[in-house]
Design an enzyme around this catalytic site. Structure first.
Site, PDB file in Angstrom:
ATOM      1  N   HIS B  57     -42.065  12.031  50.916  1.00 51.70           N
ATOM      2  CA  HIS B  57     -41.296  11.661  52.107  1.00 51.70           C
ATOM      3  C   HIS B  57     -39.846  11.357  51.752  1.00 51.70           C
ATOM      4  O   HIS B  57     -38.926  11.753  52.456  1.00 51.70           O
ATOM      5  CB  HIS B  57     -41.943  10.438  52.757  1.00 51.70           C
ATOM      6  CG  HIS B  57     -41.311  10.034  54.045  1.00 51.70           C
ATOM      7  ND1 HIS B  57     -41.697  10.550  55.246  1.00 51.70           N
ATOM      8  CD2 HIS B  57     -40.299   9.171  54.302  1.00 51.70           C
ATOM      9  CE1 HIS B  57     -40.970  10.021  56.208  1.00 51.70           C
ATOM     10  NE2 HIS B  57     -40.104   9.184  55.666  1.00 51.70           N
ATOM     11  N   HIS B 103     -42.843  10.944  62.757  1.00 48.70           N
ATOM     12  CA  HIS B 103     -43.640   9.745  62.489  1.00 48.70           C
ATOM     13  C   HIS B 103     -45.088  10.071  62.824  1.00 48.70           C
ATOM     14  O   HIS B 103     -45.741   9.364  63.586  1.00 48.70           O
ATOM     15  CB  HIS B 103     -43.115   8.542  63.283  1.00 48.70           C
ATOM     16  CG  HIS B 103     -42.850   7.354  62.420  1.00 48.70           C
ATOM     17  ND1 HIS B 103     -43.142   6.072  62.774  1.00 48.70           N
ATOM     18  CD2 HIS B 103     -42.323   7.272  61.175  1.00 48.70           C
ATOM     19  CE1 HIS B 103     -42.794   5.246  61.791  1.00 48.70           C
ATOM     20  NE2 HIS B 103     -42.301   5.951  60.820  1.00 48.70           N
TER      21      HIS B 103
END
Lengths: 230, 769
Positions: B57, B103
Site C-alpha cells: 500500500h 478504501h
C-alpha cells in the site's frame, strides 16, 4: 445603510460561508461572529447557520447553546432583534430555549437532501413581504430534522408555525413531509415573532446557477436598509 | 530540543527478528535488505516502521515498475505523481488539487468506518497540498444484490460516506455505483476529492531547513488502525473476517472540519514550511517522506506524542493510523503563531521533533534511541518487484456475440435469429433502466449533502459534476471559473480486454467532462486488482496501464496521481480488473454548463460522434440477458479527441440545449435518461443497417446524444462536419409522455420512470425508506 448581518461560527459549522454569500447577494453585509466572543459586534440581525456544531455527537445543538456567543444572541433576541436559525441553527435555538419544540432524528433514520415545496404560514420579520399561503421551493439536508412539539395546535393558534412542508399546490399530506415532523412543521417563530428557525436552507436558494431563487424571500432583514443613525 | 534529544546509542535489536518480520508481513529477503541497509539487526520499532513503509500500500513495490509508463506531465500540470495529490493550473491564478484513493478492504470489514475514513483520508491528501476541499465523488462497487452481505455493506458504505462527508462540510457531488458477484466479499470504495486554491498557496511535503520544528497537529494517537493500510490492503481475507476489526480506523468528521480550517489558516498566513498528512503508516511515513523529499534528516521524540493509551509501544506510536492528524514543519520563529492558530481552532498541536542535517531519521522513546535509519531507505530503497506476467485472456473473449444479435452461446440461445417483437424490446428497455448501473442515483444522492459550499452547479446525476471555484478565503461566487469532474469504470469490459477496456474508460470519463462543456485537462486513477502474485492479474494490470497511458496521451489528460489496490478478491476469485479513472476539466464560465436533461419539447435530437456499431460485448444488455463474452468495438482515440473539442466548442457557443454520453445501456438508456431528467418525451427513428436490438443497446464508443433548438441545427451540423465527425438526426423531443423509437419499441414515461427511479432502492435498499 447596508444591514450588517452576523453569522455565528461554531466549531463544526458548515454553512456559514453559504449564509454569508446569500446575505451579500440580497444586499446585506455579512459578518462572521466567533463562538468564543461574548458580543455581537453591533450587528443588525443574526443568523445561526447550518452544520454540525461541536460534531453534534450528543444531540444536535445541545453543546452549542453553551458557547459564550449564545448569551449575547439570547440578549439580542430578548431585545427584539431578528434572529434566524437554519437547520443546525434551528436545532441550537430550540436547545437554547429561544424557540419552542425540538428536532429529532428523521422518521426513516436517514439523512435527506432534496428540494421540496414549503408553504409560508405566518408573517415574520424574516419573511416580510411574503403572503401566508405562498409556496417556496427550498432544499432540505438533515438527519435530525423531525420537528416535535407536545401541543402543535397551540403553536398554530398562537401563529408560531412559520413554515410547513407541502405539495407544490400548497396542500398538506404525509407524502410531502420528508422527515415525519409533527403537523408537517418546517419552521417556527417565538411568541414575539422576531426569532425564527427552519430546517430548509434559504441560503442555498439564492443563485439561479445553484438550483433556485426563492431563498431571499426568507432573508428579508438582510436586504432591508437600516437607518443611517444605527 | 528535549532531554531525550540527547539520547545516544544504537537501537536494541529485536528479539527473534526474522519471526517478527514474518508476522509483520516482511519477506525473508526484505528482512535481509533491512539488515544490509542498517549493517545490524533492526529493532522492534524499526521492523514495524519498515514493514508499513515497504508494504504494498505504501511502497507500490509491485506497481511502481508499471506506473512509470503513465504520462504524468502536461501543460496544465503543476504537481504530478508522487505528492499527496496532483495539482492543475486552471487559470486566473487558481489551481485545483485532486486525487482518488481506495478504501476497499476496510469497507468490507466495517463498512461505515471504512468508507468514512476513506473520505477523510482523501480530503486530507488534498488539504495537504494547500487546497480547500470542495467536493467528493465516490466510485462504488458492491456484490450481487442477492448475496447476503451486499445490502448491509452497501448501506454501511453509503451511510459512512454521508456521515463523514456531510458533517465535515465537503459536498458529495457525484460518483457511480455498480454491482457484480465478484465484489460479494470485497466491495470497492474509491473516494475522489477536489480542492481549490490560489496558485501561490501550493504546499509541498518537503523538509527544507534544518532546525525547523516538526509539529503534530490534530487528534491524539491511539491503537486504532495500527498497520491497517499495510495489513488490510496487502492480504486477502480468509474466513475469520471479524479478526481484522481492530485494524480499521475510526473517523471523526468534527475533528476533520476543525483541522481543515486550522490548516487553511496556517497556509494563508504562511506559517508552515512543509506539511504531510498522516494516512497509512502514520508518523513513520509522514516523517520519512518529509525528510527524504528534502534530502535531510529528522529527530523525533515519541514521548511527546499525545497518546490515547499511554501504554503504547514505540512501534505502535510510529505505525498508528489514527485519523485527523497532520505533521507540519515550522520555522522556530513562527512556532508560537502556528500554535496560537491551532489553539483558536481548538486543534491540538504538539512539537515532537526537528529537521536535522544529514539523512538520519531518529526516533527516541523513554530516553532510548529506538529507530536510527537513513530516511530515504524507508521511502526510496524499498523492494521493487518485477512480478511474473502472463497475458490476461478471458475464456470467452473474441466470441462473435454481435452476429446473433447478442444471443451468442449461453445467451438466450433459443431466441438467436428469431425476429424480435417490439414488446420484448420495450420490456428489455425498461429492465435495463432499473439496473443499478444506470438507475436514477437519487436514492443514494439524497443521503449526501451536495450543496454545502455553494459551488455545486451540477451535482449527482450529471455527466460530470461542475463546481464553481471559491475565492482564496473559501467564499462562494468569487469567480465564474469552474471545474468539471467525473469518475468512470467498466470492469466487465476490462475483464474481456483490459487494454481496450482501459482506453474506453478514459475516453468515456473525458467525454463526460466534455459533455458538460469542460475541456478535459488531467486524470487521476485508482487501479483495483486481484492477487498480484498471479501472473495473469499482473498481465491485466500491465495491459491496463498501457491502455490507460495511450488514451490519456491521446486525450490530453495526464495522470497526476492515484492509487493501486491489490488483493481484491471474493474468496479465491479475484475481482475483475477494475480500474477507475477520474477526469478533471476546466470551464471558463460555469454559466455555460450544458445539462444532460432535455430542455423541453420541440428540440431536435441528434447522435453526434462515431456511427453506432455492433457492440453488445460486455454491455449492460449482455450482463442482464447473457453472459460475459465477445470483442469490444475499439475506440478511435483521434475521433474521440475531436468529439471532445467539438462538444466544448458547441457549449462555448451556446448551441446545445443538452448533451449526454451514450454509455451503459446504449442509446435506449441514454435517450430515456435525457427525457426522464427533463420531464419531456422523445420520438426518434432508428437508423437503418443495424438490428433493432443493436441500435437500442449497443455500447460502441464515441457517441453523444445532443438536443438542439431548430434554428441552431445548421450551425451545429457545420461544426460537426468541420470536426470530421458524423451527426445523425434521430428525431425530436415531444410534449407527450412517451419514449418512442418508431417501429422498434415504445415505453410510456410512467413505466420507464418507475423502473429507473426504483432500481437502486430495489437492489440495495435495506427496506428502511
Amino acid at each position: 445603510m447596508t444591514t450588517r448581518v452576523g453569522i455565528v461560527r461554531f466549531p463544526g459549522s458548515c454553512d456559514e460561508r453559504d449564509a454569508a454569500y446569500a446575505v451579500g447577494l440580497v444586499g446585506g453585509e455579512p459578518q462572521l461572529l466567533w463562538h468564543g466572543d461574548a458580543d455581537l459586534a453591533g450587528v443588525d440581525a443574526v443568523i445561526v447557520p447550518g452544520g454540525f456544531a461541536y460534531g453534534d455527537y450528543l444531540r444536535a445543538g445541545a453543546l452549542a447553546r453553551f458557547a459564550p456567543i449564545m448569551g449575547a444572541v439570547a440578549a439580542f433576541a430578548g431585545d427584539g432583534g431578528p434572529v434566524l436559525g437554519i437547520c443546525n441553527g434551528f436545532q441550537v435555538l430550540c436547545e437554547a430555549g429561544l424557540l419552542p419544540g425540538a428536532l429529532t432524528r428523521n422518521a426513516n433514520l436517514r439523512f435527506v437532501h432534496r428540494w421540496l415545496p414549503v408553504r409560508v404560514e405566518a408573517h415574520t420579520p424574516w419573511s416580510a413581504g411574503v403572503q401566508p399561503g405562498s409556496v417556496l421551493s427550498l432544499p432540505v439536508k438533515h438527519g435530525e430534522g423531525r420537528y416535535v412539539h407536545p401541543q402543535p395546535h397551540r403553536l398554530v393558534e398562537a401563529g408560531q408555525v412559520w413554515l410547513c412542508y407541502a405539495q407544490p399546490d400548497g396542500s398538506l399530506d404525509a407524502a410531502a413531509n420528508p422527515n415525519g415532523s409533527t403537523a408537517a412543521i418546517a419552521g417556527v417563530t417565538n411568541a414575539a415573532g422576531n426569532v425564527t428557525g427552519l430546517m430548509p436552507h434559504p441560503e442555498h436558494a439564492v443563485d439561479p446557477l445553484l438550483g433556485g431563487t426563492d431563498g431571499p424571500a426568507l432573508l428579508a432583514p438582510a436586504a432591508a436598509a437600516t437607518a443611517p443613525a444605527g | 530540543m528535549t532531554a531525550n534529544a540527547a539520547a545516544r546509542g544504537t537501537p536494541q535489536p529485536a528479539p527473534a527478528p526474522e519471526k517478527l518480520a514474518g508476522e509483520l508481513g516482511l519477506t525473508p529477503t526484505e528482512h535481509q535488505r533491512i539488515v544490509d541497509t542498517l549493517g545490524r539487526v533492526p529493532s522492534v520499532a524499526e521492523l514495524g516502521a519498515y514493514s508499513v513503509m515497504w508494504s504494498e500500500h505504501a511502497s507500490y513495490k509491485t506497481s511502481k515498475a508499471h506506473l512509470a509508463r503513465l504520462p504524468g506531465e502536461g501543460p496544465a500540470v503543476l504537481v504530478g505523481p508522487g505528492e499527496n495529490a496532483g495539482v492543475v493550473d486552471v487559470g486566473d491564478g487558481l489551481a485545483v488539487a485532486f486525487k482518488i484513493e481506495s478504501h476497499n478492504h476496510p469497507s468490507y470489514v466495517e463498512p461505515f468506518q471504512g468508507a468514512a475514513t476513506g473520505v477523510g483520508g482523501i480530503i486530507r491528501d488534498v488539504l495537504t497540498m494547500g487546497a480547500r476541499p470542495i467536493a467528493i465523488l465516490d466510485a462504488l462497487r458492491f456484490g450481487d444484490p442477492a448475496a447476503p452481505a451486499t445490502r448491509r455493506v452497501a448501506d454501511g458504505v453509503v451511510c459512512g460516506i454521508g456521515g463523514y462527508g456531510n458533517a465535515i462540510g465537503v459536498p458529495t457531488v457525484g460518483g457511480e455505483v455498480d454491482v457484480d458477484a465478484c465484489y460479494d466479499r470485497n466491495p470497492l470504495v474509491n473516494a475522489l476529492c477536489v480542492g481549490a486554491m490560489g496558485r501561490e498557496r501550493l504546499q509541498l511535503a518537503r523538509a527544507e531547513r534544518p532546525g525547523d520544528v516538526a509539529v503534530l497537529i490534530g487528534q491524539p494517537t491511539g491503537r486504532d488502525g495500527i498497520g491497517g493500510a499495510s495489513v488490510l490492503a496487502s492480504a486477502s481475507f480468509g474466513g475469520a473476517d471479524t479478526s481484522k476489526r481492530p485494524n480499521v480506523q475510526v473517523g471523526d468528521p468534527f475533528a476533520g472540519n476543525q483541522l481543515i480550517e486550522a490548516c487553511l489558516q496556517l497556509f494563508a498566513r504562511g506559517l508552515t514550511a512543509g506539511m504531510q498528512d498522516m494516512g497509512a503508516a502514520g508518523i513513520a511515513c509522514s516523517t520519512a517522506e518529509l525528510a527524504a523529499a528534502g534530502g535531510l534528516g529528522m529527530r523525533v521524540d515519541l514521548d511527546r506524542v499525545p497518546l490515547r493509551e499511554p501504554s503504547m509501544a514505540a512501534w505502535e506510536i510510529l505505525c498508528s493510523e489514527s485519523q485527523e492528524r497532520m505533521l507540519a514543519l515550522a520555522h522556530p520563529a513562527q512556532l508560537d503563531e502556528l500554535l496560537a492558530v491551532c489553539r483558536r481552532w481548538e486543534v491540538a498541536a504538539t512539537p515532537i521533533g526537528e529537521v536535522t542535517d544529514g539523512d538520519r531519521l531518529v526516533f527516541t522513546h523513554g530516553g532510548e534511541v529506538v529507530v536510527d535509519v537513513p530516511a530515504a531507505s524507508m521511502t526510496d530503497d524499498g523492494p521493487v518487484y518485477q512480478r511474473p506476467i502472463d497475458a490476461w485472456i478471458h475464456p470467452r473473449a473474441g466470441e462473435d456475440v454481435d452476429a446473433a444479435d447478442g444471443a451468442g452461446a449461453g445467451a438466450e440461445a433459443g431466441q438467436a435469429g428469431a425476429p424480435m417483437a417490439s414488446a420484448d424490446l420495450a420490456a428489455e428497455w425498461a429492465e435495463l433502466l432499473s439496473h443499478p448501473r444506470v438507475a436514477d442515483p437519487t436514492w443514494i444522492a439524497e443521503q449526501y449533502d451536495s450543496a454545502v459550499g455553494s459551488a455545486t452547479v451540477a451535482g449527482p446525476g450529471a455527466d460530470a459534476a461542475v463546481l464553481r471555484l471559491p475565492g482564496a478565503d473559501g467564499m462562494p461566487g468569487a469567480t465564474r471559473r469552474g471545474v468539471a469532474i467525473t469518475t468512470d469504470s467498466a470492469a466487465q469490459r476490462c475483464a474481456l480486454d483490459p487494454a481496450e477496456g482501459a482506453r474506453q474508460i478514459v475516453a468515456e470519463a473525458a467525454r463526460n467532462v466534455a459533455c458538460v462543456g469542460a475541456r478535459p485537462v488531467a486524470a487521476t486513477n485508482c487501479l483495483n486488482f486481484g492477487d498480484p502474485t498471479r501472473p495473469t492479474v499482473m498481465g491485466a494490470f500491465s495491459a491496463t496501464v498501457d491502455g490507460m497511458a495511450e488514451a490519456c496521451r491521446a486525450l490530453g489528460t495526464p495522470v497526476t496521481g492515484g492509487n493501486v489496490s491489490f488483493y481484491n478478491a471474493t474468496g479465491s476469485t479475484d475481482v475483475h480488473p477494475s480500474p477507475v479513472v477520474g477526469v478533471l476539466g476546466v470551464l471558463a464560465d460555469v454559466g455555460a454548463v450544458v445539462p444532460s436533461a432535455f430542455r423541453g419539447a420541440g428540440d431536435r435530437v441528434l447522435l453526434v460522434g462515431a456511427p453506432t456499431r455492433p457492440g453488445l460485448a460486455a454491455s449492460l444488455w449482455q450482463r442482464v440477458y447473457g453472459e460475459l463474452a465477445g470483442s469490444l468495438p475499439p475506440v478511435d482515440l483521434d475521433a474521440e479527441a475531436a468529439l471532445h473539442r467539438l462538444l466544448v466548442g458547441l457549449a462555448g457557443d451556446g448551441l446545445l440545449a443538452s448533451a449526454h454520453d451514450v454509455a451503459d445501456g446504449g442509446l435506449a438508456v441514454a435517450l430515456a435518461e435525457c427525457a426522464l431528467r427533463g420531464g419531456v418525451g422523445v420520438r426518434v427513428t432508428a437508423e437503418a443497417g443495424l438490428s433493432p436490438r443493436q441500435w437500442l443497446f449497443s455500447e460502441s464508443p464515441t457517441r453523444v446524444v445532443v438536443s438542439v433548438a431548430p434554428p441552431e441545427i445548421g450551425q451545429v451540423r457545420h461544426a460537426v462536419e468541420a470536426a470530421g465527425l458524423g451527426a445523425t438526426e434521430l428525431g425530436e423531443t415531444v410534449d407527450e409522455p412517451t419514449l418512442s423509437v418508431d417501429g422498434v419499441a415504445t415505453l410510456d414515461v410512467h413505466t420507464a420512470g418507475r423502473a429507473w427511479r426504483g432500481g437502486l432502492p430495489a437492489a440495495l435498499g435495506g427496506g428502511v425508506s
